[in-house]
Design a protein around this motif. Structure first.
Motif, PDB file in Angstrom:
ATOM      1  N   SER B  87       0.833  -1.206   0.000  1.00  0.00           N
ATOM      2  CA  SER B  87       0.000   0.000   0.000  1.00  0.00           C
ATOM      3  C   SER B  87       0.869   1.258   0.000  1.00  0.00           C
ATOM      4  O   SER B  87       0.549   2.245  -0.669  1.00  0.00           O
ATOM      5  N   SER B  88       1.979   1.220   0.740  1.00  0.00           N
ATOM      6  CA  SER B  88       2.882   2.374   0.763  1.00  0.00           C
ATOM      7  C   SER B  88       3.512   2.608  -0.608  1.00  0.00           C
ATOM      8  O   SER B  88       3.696   3.757  -1.030  1.00  0.00           O
ATOM      9  N   THR B 113      -4.216   1.892  -3.148  1.00  0.00           N
ATOM     10  CA  THR B 113      -3.738   2.106  -1.777  1.00  0.00           C
ATOM     11  C   THR B 113      -4.851   1.839  -0.784  1.00  0.00           C
ATOM     12  O   THR B 113      -4.676   1.134   0.221  1.00  0.00           O
ATOM     13  N   TRP B 114      -6.034   2.407  -1.075  1.00  0.00           N
ATOM     14  CA  TRP B 114      -7.183   2.247  -0.186  1.00  0.00           C
ATOM     15  C   TRP B 114      -7.532   0.761  -0.049  1.00  0.00           C
ATOM     16  O   TRP B 114      -7.765   0.271   1.058  1.00  0.00           O
ATOM     17  N   MET B 116      -5.631  -1.853  -0.401  1.00  0.00           N
ATOM     18  CA  MET B 116      -4.647  -2.562   0.413  1.00  0.00           C
ATOM     19  C   MET B 116      -4.858  -2.258   1.904  1.00  0.00           C
ATOM     20  O   MET B 116      -4.764  -3.150   2.752  1.00  0.00           O
ATOM     21  N   GLY B 117      -5.139  -1.000   2.217  1.00  0.00           N
ATOM     22  CA  GLY B 117      -5.402  -0.636   3.609  1.00  0.00           C
ATOM     23  C   GLY B 117      -6.626  -1.355   4.144  1.00  0.00           C
ATOM     24  O   GLY B 117      -6.640  -1.842   5.281  1.00  0.00           O
ATOM     25  N   TRP B 204       0.046   8.237   5.705  1.00  0.00           N
ATOM     26  CA  TRP B 204      -0.087   6.818   5.361  1.00  0.00           C
ATOM     27  C   TRP B 204       1.221   6.071   5.603  1.00  0.00           C
ATOM     28  O   TRP B 204       1.242   4.990   6.196  1.00  0.00           O
ATOM     29  N   ASP B 208       2.419   2.922   8.219  1.00  0.00           N
ATOM     30  CA  ASP B 208       3.206   1.769   7.786  1.00  0.00           C
ATOM     31  C   ASP B 208       4.408   1.576   8.704  1.00  0.00           C
ATOM     32  O   ASP B 208       4.708   0.459   9.140  1.00  0.00           O
TER      33      ASP B 208
END
Lengths: 107, 225
Positions: B87-88, B113-114, B116-117, B204, B208
Motif C-alpha cells: 500500500s505504501s 492504496t485504499w 490494500m489498507g 499513510w 506503515d
C-alpha cells in the motif's frame, strides 16, 4: 522544492525501494525461525529500523526535503530515544543492582 | 464537475490556491510538509508511550510474555506487513503521478492504496476474531491457565492497545484517502498544487512505519523461547 519534472523520483527508484523492503521482510521472517537467543530481537529490530529509514527517506521524500523538515522528523525520533533510554536504564538494571531491602516490584 | 480548473495553467492555480502568507507554490508545499512532519513527531511520542509500556513489561515480565507471545498469528502478521508495504508503494506512486499531473493514474493508484489498507483491516479483524475465540483478546475474560497468568494478561492488554491504536489510525487513513480520491476526481489537485495528496501520503507511510516496528515486537520475538 520546485515541482519541475526533473526532481520527481523515477518509478524505478520507488520500485527498487519497494523490492528492498519486501526482501527485508522475507529476511526477517526467515530469521525468526532461526534461534539466535537474545540476539534475535536485536536483529529483527535492526531490520525494522532499516525498513523505516527506507520508507522515510524515499517514500516520504525526506532525502529531498528542506532542512527544517528533516529536523522536525529527527526531533520525533530523538525525544522517543530519550523516553526509551532513560526509562529502560532503570528497568533493565534492576536485576543487576539488587536493592538492599525487599522492593514491591514486580508484585 | 463544476469546479474544473485549467490544470496546466500555473498562474490560475496560483491565484486559486496560494495563501497570502506564502511567496510561491513551492514554499507553500514545503510548509505543508513541515507541518505534517511536526504532527508526525507528536504521533511518534503518542505511540512511543505504548512502546515504552511494552518494553518495560517485556523486561519485568519476561517469563510470562515469552510464553504468551507464541499465541499471536505469525502468518497473518507477516501477510499484513507485506500488504501495508505494498500500500505504501502504491501511495508513493500516487504522489508521483499527481506531481506529473496525471490525474487519472493518481485516482487509480490511490484506490489501490485504499484497497490494500482495507485488506489489512479485514485481516486484522479476522485475527481479532481468532484471538477472541482463543480467549486471548481482552473482552469478557482472558483464558490463560497456569502460572504467569497475570503477566500473560498484561501482554494481551498491551497487544490490544497497540494494534487497536494502529488500526484506528489506519481507519482514519482510509477516510482521508477516500476524501483525497474524491477531490482528485473533482480536479482540485494538479502538478502545481498537490499538497493534500503529499501530506496524506506522509500520514499513510507513518502508519506503515508503526506497523514495521509492531511486527517484530509482537509476532517475531517469541518464536524460540
Amino acid at each position: 522544492m520546485s515541482s519541475t519534472e526533473k526532481e520527481i523520483p523515477s518509478v524505478r527508484e520507488y520500485t527498487l525501494v519497494f523490492a528492498a523492503l519486501m526482501t527485508l521482510l522475507a529476511i526477517t521472517f526467515g530469521l525468526a525461525h532461526v534461534d539466535f537467543g537474545r540476539l534475535s530481537i536485536v536483529i529483527s529490530l535492526l531490520i525494522a529500523a532499516a525498513k523505516a529509514v527506507l520508507v522515510a527517506l524515499f517514500f516520504m521524500h525526506l532525502r529531498r526535503e528542506i532542512g527544517s523538515t528533516r529536523i522536525a522528523a529527527c526531533a520525533g525520533v530523538f525525544w522517543l530515544m530519550i523516553l526509551l533510554t532513560l526509562a529502560l536504564a532503570d528497568y533493565v538494571s534492576r536485576n543487576h543492582l539488587p536493592l538492599p531491602s525487599p522492593w514491591p516490584w514486580p508484585p | 464537475m463544476s469546479e474544473v480548473r485549467p490544470l496546466d495553467d500555473r498562474a490560475v492555480i496560483e491565484e486559486q490556491t496560494l495563501g497570502i502568507q506564502f511567496v510561491d507554490l513551492e514554499q507553500q508545499k514545503e510548509v505543508a510538509s513541515l507541518g505534517m512532519w511536526i504532527f508526525l513527531a507528536t504521533e511518534v511520542l503518542f505511540f512511543g508511550g505504548l512502546f515504552m509500556a511494552y518494553s518495560a513489561y517485556r523486561v519485568t515480565y519476561s517469563g510470562g510474555f515469552a510464553a504468551a507471545g507464541k499465541k499471536f498469528d505469525l502468518t497473518i502478521g507477516t501477510i499484513n506487513t507485506g500488504v501495508l508495504l505494498i500500500s505504501s508503494y502504491f501511495m508513493a506512486l500516487a504522489v508521483r503521478s499527481i506531481r506529473l499531473g496525471k490525474v487519472k493514474a493518481t485516482v487509480k493508484l490511490l484506490a489501490a492504496t485504499w484497497g490494500m489498507g482495507f485488506a489489512f483491516l479485514m485481516l486484522k479483524a479476522y485475527e481479532y476474531y481468532d484471538d477472541f475465540k482463543e480467549g486471548i483478546l481482552p473482552s469478557v475474560h482472558i483464558k490463560w491457565p497456569g502460572p504467569g497468568a497475570q503477566q500473560a494478561r498484561m501482554l494481551f492488554y498491551i497487544y490490544y492497545a497497540m494494534t487497536g491504536l494502529h488500526a484506528l489510525h489506519l481507519s482514519i487513513g482510509l477516510a482521508v484517502v477516500a476524501a483525497i480520491i474524491y477531490r482528485t476526481r473533482k480536479g482540485l489537485y494538479s502538478k502545481f498544487y498537490y499538497n493534500p495528496v503529499e501530506v496524506a501520503g506522509l500520514y499513510w507511510h507513518f502508519i506503515d512505519i508503526v506497523w514495521i516496528f509492531l511486527y517484530p515486537l509482537l509476532y517475531l520475538i517469541d518464536r524460540h523461547k
